[in-house]
Design an enzyme around this catalytic site. Structure first.
Site, PDB file in Angstrom:
ATOM      1  N   GLY A 199       0.854  -1.191   0.000  1.00  0.00           N
ATOM      2  CA  GLY A 199       0.000   0.000   0.000  1.00  0.00           C
ATOM      3  C   GLY A 199       0.881   1.229   0.000  1.00  0.00           C
ATOM      4  O   GLY A 199       1.971   1.217  -0.557  1.00  0.00           O
ATOM      5  N   GLU A 200       0.425   2.265   0.659  1.00  0.00           N
ATOM      6  CA  GLU A 200       1.173   3.522   0.688  1.00  0.00           C
ATOM      7  C   GLU A 200       1.632   3.743   2.135  1.00  0.00           C
ATOM      8  O   GLU A 200       0.820   4.006   3.018  1.00  0.00           O
ATOM      9  CB  GLU A 200       0.246   4.617   0.137  1.00  0.00           C
ATOM     10  CG  GLU A 200       0.673   6.029   0.391  1.00  0.00           C
ATOM     11  CD  GLU A 200       2.129   6.324   0.075  1.00  0.00           C
ATOM     12  OE1 GLU A 200       2.612   5.930  -1.012  1.00  0.00           O
ATOM     13  OE2 GLU A 200       2.792   6.928   0.936  1.00  0.00           O
ATOM     14  N   SER A 201       2.949   3.633   2.337  1.00  0.00           N
ATOM     15  CA  SER A 201       3.460   3.558   3.709  1.00  0.00           C
ATOM     16  C   SER A 201       3.282   4.833   4.528  1.00  0.00           C
ATOM     17  O   SER A 201       3.110   4.768   5.747  1.00  0.00           O
ATOM     18  CB  SER A 201       4.929   3.133   3.703  1.00  0.00           C
ATOM     19  OG  SER A 201       5.724   4.051   3.004  1.00  0.00           O
ATOM     20  N   CYS A 216       6.256  -5.404   0.843  1.00  0.00           N
ATOM     21  CA  CYS A 216       6.407  -4.096   0.194  1.00  0.00           C
ATOM     22  C   CYS A 216       6.196  -2.971   1.211  1.00  0.00           C
ATOM     23  O   CYS A 216       7.029  -2.756   2.067  1.00  0.00           O
ATOM     24  CB  CYS A 216       5.467  -4.024  -0.999  1.00  0.00           C
ATOM     25  SG  CYS A 216       5.962  -2.802  -2.197  1.00  0.00           S
ATOM     26  N   ARG A 226      12.789   3.333  -0.447  1.00  0.00           N
ATOM     27  CA  ARG A 226      11.472   3.252  -1.098  1.00  0.00           C
ATOM     28  C   ARG A 226      11.607   3.449  -2.603  1.00  0.00           C
ATOM     29  O   ARG A 226      12.502   4.138  -3.067  1.00  0.00           O
ATOM     30  CB  ARG A 226      10.548   4.340  -0.546  1.00  0.00           C
ATOM     31  CG  ARG A 226      10.147   4.113   0.886  1.00  0.00           C
ATOM     32  CD  ARG A 226       9.332   5.271   1.434  1.00  0.00           C
ATOM     33  NE  ARG A 226       8.051   5.419   0.740  1.00  0.00           N
ATOM     34  CZ  ARG A 226       7.192   6.398   0.997  1.00  0.00           C
ATOM     35  NH1 ARG A 226       7.470   7.315   1.907  1.00  0.00           N
ATOM     36  NH2 ARG A 226       6.056   6.471   0.337  1.00  0.00           N
ATOM     37  N   ILE A 262       5.974  -3.756  -7.190  1.00  0.00           N
ATOM     38  CA  ILE A 262       5.151  -2.589  -7.519  1.00  0.00           C
ATOM     39  C   ILE A 262       5.683  -1.390  -6.735  1.00  0.00           C
ATOM     40  O   ILE A 262       5.506  -1.307  -5.526  1.00  0.00           O
ATOM     41  CB  ILE A 262       3.667  -2.840  -7.163  1.00  0.00           C
ATOM     42  CG1 ILE A 262       3.162  -4.086  -7.910  1.00  0.00           C
ATOM     43  CG2 ILE A 262       2.820  -1.624  -7.496  1.00  0.00           C
ATOM     44  CD1 ILE A 262       1.798  -4.566  -7.464  1.00  0.00           C
ATOM     45  N   ARG A 263       6.365  -0.502  -7.437  1.00  0.00           N
ATOM     46  CA  ARG A 263       7.024   0.627  -6.751  1.00  0.00           C
ATOM     47  C   ARG A 263       7.705   0.102  -5.477  1.00  0.00           C
ATOM     48  O   ARG A 263       7.518   0.611  -4.363  1.00  0.00           O
ATOM     49  CB  ARG A 263       6.015   1.738  -6.444  1.00  0.00           C
ATOM     50  CG  ARG A 263       5.533   2.429  -7.722  1.00  0.00           C
ATOM     51  CD  ARG A 263       4.395   3.391  -7.517  1.00  0.00           C
ATOM     52  NE  ARG A 263       4.535   4.244  -6.345  1.00  0.00           N
ATOM     53  CZ  ARG A 263       5.169   5.401  -6.304  1.00  0.00           C
ATOM     54  NH1 ARG A 263       5.766   5.871  -7.372  1.00  0.00           N
ATOM     55  NH2 ARG A 263       5.211   6.104  -5.211  1.00  0.00           N
ATOM     56  N   HIS A 282       5.296  -9.024  -3.871  1.00  0.00           N
ATOM     57  CA  HIS A 282       3.928  -9.368  -3.456  1.00  0.00           C
ATOM     58  C   HIS A 282       3.545 -10.798  -3.831  1.00  0.00           C
ATOM     59  O   HIS A 282       2.883 -11.000  -4.848  1.00  0.00           O
ATOM     60  CB  HIS A 282       2.934  -8.442  -4.164  1.00  0.00           C
ATOM     61  CG  HIS A 282       3.027  -7.008  -3.796  1.00  0.00           C
ATOM     62  ND1 HIS A 282       2.264  -6.455  -2.796  1.00  0.00           N
ATOM     63  CD2 HIS A 282       3.779  -6.000  -4.295  1.00  0.00           C
ATOM     64  CE1 HIS A 282       2.542  -5.171  -2.691  1.00  0.00           C
ATOM     65  NE2 HIS A 282       3.461  -4.866  -3.582  1.00  0.00           N
ATOM     66  N   GLU A 321       1.201 -12.441  -2.689  1.00  0.00           N
ATOM     67  CA  GLU A 321      -0.264 -12.550  -2.648  1.00  0.00           C
ATOM     68  C   GLU A 321      -0.897 -12.213  -3.995  1.00  0.00           C
ATOM     69  O   GLU A 321      -2.070 -12.455  -4.208  1.00  0.00           O
ATOM     70  CB  GLU A 321      -0.832 -11.654  -1.527  1.00  0.00           C
ATOM     71  CG  GLU A 321      -0.813 -10.149  -1.772  1.00  0.00           C
ATOM     72  CD  GLU A 321       0.575  -9.491  -1.635  1.00  0.00           C
ATOM     73  OE1 GLU A 321       1.560 -10.218  -1.407  1.00  0.00           O
ATOM     74  OE2 GLU A 321       0.637  -8.265  -1.764  1.00  0.00           O
TER      75      GLU A 321
HETATM   76  N1  GLN Z   1       5.899   2.687  -2.876  1.00  0.00           N
HETATM   77  C1  GLN Z   1       5.110   2.368  -1.721  1.00  0.00           C
HETATM   78  C2  GLN Z   1       5.648   3.086  -0.493  1.00  0.00           C
HETATM   79  O1  GLN Z   1       6.765   3.503  -0.505  1.00  0.00           O
HETATM   80  C3  GLN Z   1       5.090   0.868  -1.484  1.00  0.00           C
HETATM   81  C4  GLN Z   1       4.455   0.186  -2.661  1.00  0.00           C
HETATM   82  C5  GLN Z   1       3.769  -1.112  -2.368  1.00  0.00           C
HETATM   83  O2  GLN Z   1       3.510  -1.475  -1.234  1.00  0.00           O
HETATM   84  N2  GLN Z   1       3.421  -1.813  -3.418  1.00  0.00           N
HETATM   85  O3  GLN Z   1       4.957   3.249   0.471  1.00  0.00           O
END
Ligand code: GLN
Length: 187
Positions: free
Chosen positions: A48-50, A80, A107, A135-136, A171, A173
């Site tokens: 997600g978005e940390s 992630c 990150r 993913i990112r 990931h 999952e």
């Molecule tokens: N780029 C996100 C972050 O730095 C992490 C991306 C992800 O969990 N897929 O929070």
């Protein structure tokens, strides 16, 4: 007694983790509060978005509760974003984190153009490679004493274990392969 896994369900891909654990026959609870965390014997912080999730975890008191349980030995897996939130240090960002895993993470380490890709990753302890969906994704740039490197991708550390703590940059999952989920349920 069956094992119950709690998935931090504030934002991100928690549903996918739930499906993967259910496929392994585990009981799944979504967790947003310390009370809900008390009902499970292990936990996962998903992707997600940390920055956002960190702030909310702190506000709901969930961060402190996870910290306490993890320090008492509860198995905890971060994928992630989850790994970023578990880290002691996040390079270049002064953001909320649990500080449990003695690593420094970077990150969005695979650069601006390549936000997302997948490739085979060899994990220590697994005969066949796993599919790493990035993913990112973050990478681990420093491992403290007691942190075991479990996987490398193009020279970068992308999976680590420190006792009851597991962090993966990718990931599992999001694939049909539940080997990592099964393994984590055995801890
Ligand atoms: N780029 C996100 C972050 O730095 C992490 C991306 C992800 O969990 N897929 O929070």
């Amino acid at each position: 007694m069956g094992r119950t896994v709690g998935i931090v369900a504030i934002q991100g891909d928690f549903e996918k983790h739930a499906r993967a654990f259910e496929k392994c026959g585990a009981a799944v609870h979504f967790v947003k509060s310390p009370e809900q965390l008390a009902e499970v014997d292990r936990a996962v912080i998903p992707g997600g978005e940390s920055t956002t999730v960190g702030k909310l975890m702190q506000r709901f008191g969930l961060g402190a509760a996870i910290e306490e349980r993890a320090k008492a030995g509860m198995p905890l897996w971060g994928t992630c974003m989850g790994m970023i939130l578990m880290a002691k240090e996040v390079e270049a960002y002064d953001q909320y984190r649990l500080g449990l895993l003695d690593v420094t993470v970077r990150r969005n380490a695979f650069g601006a153009q390549v936000h997302s890709f997948e490739d085979e990753v060899c994990m220590k302890g697994f005969d066949q490679p796993v599919t790493g969906v990035f993913i990112r994704a973050p990478i681990v740039v420093r491992c403290g004493k007691g942190v075991e490197m479990l996987a490398e991708y193009e020279g970068a550390t992308v999976a680590v274990r420190q006792g009851n703590l597991l962090g993966t940059s990718f990931h599992p999952e999001l694939t049909d392969d539940t080997r990592l989920h099964e393994w984590f349920m055995k801890w």
